[in-house]
Write an enzyme that holds these catalytic residues in place. Structure first.
Site, PDB file in Angstrom:
ATOM      1  N   LYS A 110      65.365  17.203  78.908  1.00  0.00           N
ATOM      2  CA  LYS A 110      66.767  17.693  78.356  1.00  0.00           C
ATOM      3  C   LYS A 110      67.913  17.057  78.903  1.00  0.00           C
ATOM      4  CE  LYS A 110      68.998  20.542  75.585  1.00  0.00           C
ATOM      5  NZ  LYS A 110      69.908  19.532  75.240  1.00  0.00           N
ATOM      6  N   GLN A 129      70.310  15.150  86.201  1.00  0.00           N
ATOM      7  CA  GLN A 129      70.030  16.114  85.122  1.00  0.00           C
ATOM      8  C   GLN A 129      68.783  16.898  85.323  1.00  0.00           C
ATOM      9  OE1 GLN A 129      72.184  15.505  81.841  1.00  0.00           O
ATOM     10  NE2 GLN A 129      71.538  18.205  81.744  1.00  0.00           N
ATOM     11  N   LYS A 183      69.926  19.529  88.016  1.00  0.00           N
ATOM     12  CA  LYS A 183      71.141  20.581  87.523  1.00  0.00           C
ATOM     13  C   LYS A 183      69.922  21.520  86.359  1.00  0.00           C
ATOM     14  CE  LYS A 183      74.125  18.308  84.858  1.00  0.00           C
ATOM     15  NZ  LYS A 183      75.173  17.803  84.037  1.00  0.00           N
ATOM     16  N   LYS A 194      68.082  11.445  79.566  1.00  0.00           N
ATOM     17  CA  LYS A 194      69.498  11.234  79.096  1.00  0.00           C
ATOM     18  C   LYS A 194      69.514   9.970  78.299  1.00  0.00           C
ATOM     19  CE  LYS A 194      73.708  12.474  79.909  1.00  0.00           C
ATOM     20  NZ  LYS A 194      74.296  13.979  80.509  1.00  0.00           N
ATOM     21  N   GLY A 196      74.850  16.326  73.088  1.00  0.00           N
ATOM     22  CA  GLY A 196      76.093  15.465  73.444  1.00  0.00           C
ATOM     23  C   GLY A 196      76.482  14.975  74.898  1.00  0.00           C
ATOM     24  N   ASP A 197      77.229  14.132  75.053  1.00  0.00           N
ATOM     25  CA  ASP A 197      77.869  13.903  76.305  1.00  0.00           C
ATOM     26  C   ASP A 197      79.087  13.142  75.850  1.00  0.00           C
ATOM     27  OD1 ASP A 197      76.985  13.797  79.284  1.00  0.00           O
ATOM     28  OD2 ASP A 197      77.621  11.654  79.104  1.00  0.00           O
ATOM     29  N   THR A 257      80.576  23.932  79.042  1.00  0.00           N
ATOM     30  CA  THR A 257      80.431  23.044  80.179  1.00  0.00           C
ATOM     31  C   THR A 257      81.770  23.433  80.924  1.00  0.00           C
ATOM     32  OG1 THR A 257      79.381  21.270  78.866  1.00  0.00           O
ATOM     33  CG2 THR A 257      80.317  20.800  81.160  1.00  0.00           C
ATOM     34  N   ASN A 263      86.414  17.424  75.644  1.00  0.00           N
ATOM     35  CA  ASN A 263      85.746  18.631  75.385  1.00  0.00           C
ATOM     36  C   ASN A 263      85.616  19.317  76.696  1.00  0.00           C
ATOM     37  OD1 ASN A 263      82.737  19.924  75.696  1.00  0.00           O
ATOM     38  ND2 ASN A 263      83.658  20.539  73.945  1.00  0.00           N
ATOM     39  N   SER A 295      72.677  24.998  76.209  1.00  0.00           N
ATOM     40  CA  SER A 295      71.744  24.375  75.273  1.00  0.00           C
ATOM     41  C   SER A 295      70.684  25.128  75.302  1.00  0.00           C
ATOM     42  CB  SER A 295      71.727  22.895  75.673  1.00  0.00           C
ATOM     43  OG  SER A 295      72.794  22.055  75.096  1.00  0.00           O
TER      44      SER A 295
END
Ligand code: GLU
Length: 445
Positions: free
Chosen positions: A90, A111, A114, A126, A165-166, A210, A241, A377
């Protein structure tokens, strides 16, 4: 760094030459993990670190597409599937010209920890591309996304790997990616991507999550010193964002956000950033921050330069990696800084982190402070799996609980390991132990 870990780290660096950001992320995590290995020698015997630093799978592919002028364009696509110990891979997709394997690997490595800290069943991964979306038409973005998914689709799935997204990938791109996945596979598989539109399987609060989460985490840190956002003078870097929603949340808690930035410069608005105007310029018009100055009085726009030249009691770096260096950190500390909450991934350089820690500034590292996005998410995946959709209030409540939970776990872990208030240590150890335990339980894979 612990000598046993240093030897493993050196091998990882030698084996992955030229991947500077990945080296930095690995080194930062390893620096926290010595005491864990004293207590858990089984992690060394199980080669947990060696395994974690070698992604389960790395995919690099060609992305051919045609621009509006009819010219053939070739980009490079990446998906690094780092760890599935806790759940399907993820993590987001980043579209930015700076993207290369080292950057995708640093982001994927972060990630893992996290996602573990969120307490949700998600592994780490990622991806992205060196495609530059700036100045591209909607039709070009769509053709690029369709070509990208034409390769990526075979590697992902709701039980396998769930991108989102990123930087450079938001609701519009997720829409085009999802459409192409559905078309190729002939499956309406909602849980294959997150960050979807609300009418077709997305979750309320995901767009805000976020930025909101970063502020909630930072508020929890402030509380440990009897403080809150109320009355703070805040500087936020970025205006995408994450930044916009961090500004909105901080101001809703009584702070004044006096500055934000984009890659060309920054604005200073002592009355507090007008979030609706910022949203209009950045999200509706897809314009530049410079346009903000002409549309509001008593605002200055500074071309170039660093937003960290502006004094703040709370700094929220929400732009990109290594954007806040040691000199900027020292200046902020000299001028009354209390807390830093990282909305971006690894925005503070190692020198900056050292300055903050030395000065006992409340410092929330990205892998803890910005985990609200990926946590929401995971809430989107829950809603998809149960074919349900939750209200804004319920989802926001879940996000708040998760962020407070992450804060408390980091704080408790730092206490347990004898360094109270060290959120870097707490986040690295807290995330790592969870993944390491799962890896040992699942055998040598
Ligand atoms: N790109 C975000 C992050 O850095 C979100 C990833 C996701 O929602 O999967 O955590």
């Amino acid at each position: 760094m612990d000598a046993r870990l240093e030897a493993i780290r050196d091998t990882v660096l030698a084996r992955n030459p030229g991947e500077g950001e990945f080296h930095q992320a690995v080194t930062e995590v390893f620096e926290s993990l010595g005491p864990v290995h004293d207590r858990h020698p089984e992690f060394l015997e199980g080669a947990v670190l060696e395994r974690l630093c070698e992604p389960e799978r790395q995919i690099i592919f060609r992305v051919p597409w045609v621009d509006d002028a009819g010219t053939f364009q070739i980009n490079r696509g990446f998906r690094v599937e780092f760890s599935s110990a806790l759940g399907p891979f993820k993590g987001g997709l980043r579209f930015h010209p700076s993207v290369n394997l080292g950057i995708v690997k640093f982001l994927g490595f972060e990630q893992i920890f996290k996602n573990a800290l969120t307490g949700m069943p998600i592994g780490g991964g990622k991806g992205g591309s060196d495609f530059d979306p700036r100045g591209r038409s909607d039709a070009e973005i769509m053709r690029f996304c369709q070509s990208f998914m034409t390769e990526l689709y075979r590697h992902i799935g709701e039980y396998t790997d769930v991108p989102a997204g990123d930087i450079g990938v938001g609701g519009r791109e997720i829409g085009y990616l999802f459409g192409q996945y559905k078309r190729i596979t002939n499956r309406y598989e909602s849980g294959v991507l997150t960050g979807k539109g609300i009418s077709w399987g997305g979750s309320l609060v995901r767009p805000e999550a976020t930025g909101y989460g970063t502020v909630i985490f930072t508020e929890e840190m402030l509380k440990t010193r009897g403080q809150s956002f109320d009355g703070q003078r805040v500087v936020v870097s970025g205006s995408g964002n994450v930044a916009i929603n961090a500004i909105a949340k901080a101001q809703s808690l009584g702070a004044t956000v006096v500055a934000c930035s984009d890659s060309s410069g920054y604005v200073v608005d002592e009355a507090g950033i007008d979030v609706e105007l910022l949203r209009q310029i950045k999200e509706v018009e897809r314009g530049r921050l410079k346009d903000y100055e002409a549309r509001r009085s008593a605002v200055s726009y500074v071309e170039g330069g660093s937003v960290w030249d502006i004094d703040a009691t709370v700094a929220l770096p929400c732009a990109t990696q290594n954007e806040l260096d040691g000199d900027a950190a020292a200046r902020l500390v000299r001028n009354g800084l209390l807390a830093v909450g990282e909305g971006a991934n690894m925005p503070s350089t190692p020198e900056a982190v050292a300055v903050f820690q030395e000065a006992r500034i409340l410092f929330g590292p990205g892998k803890a402070a910005n985990a609200g996005g990926v946590a929401t998410s995971a809430l989107e995946m829950q809603q998809n799996a149960s074919r349900d959709s939750w209200t804004f209030a319920h989802t926001e409540e879940r996000l708040t609980e998760i962020m407070i939970g992450i804060h408390d776990r980091c704080a408790a872990t730092a206490d347990e390991y004898g360094d109270p208030g060290n959120y870097v240590l707490g986040a690295n150890i807290g995330g790592f132990v969870k993944v390491a335990d799962a890896m040992l339980a699942q055998g040598l894979i």
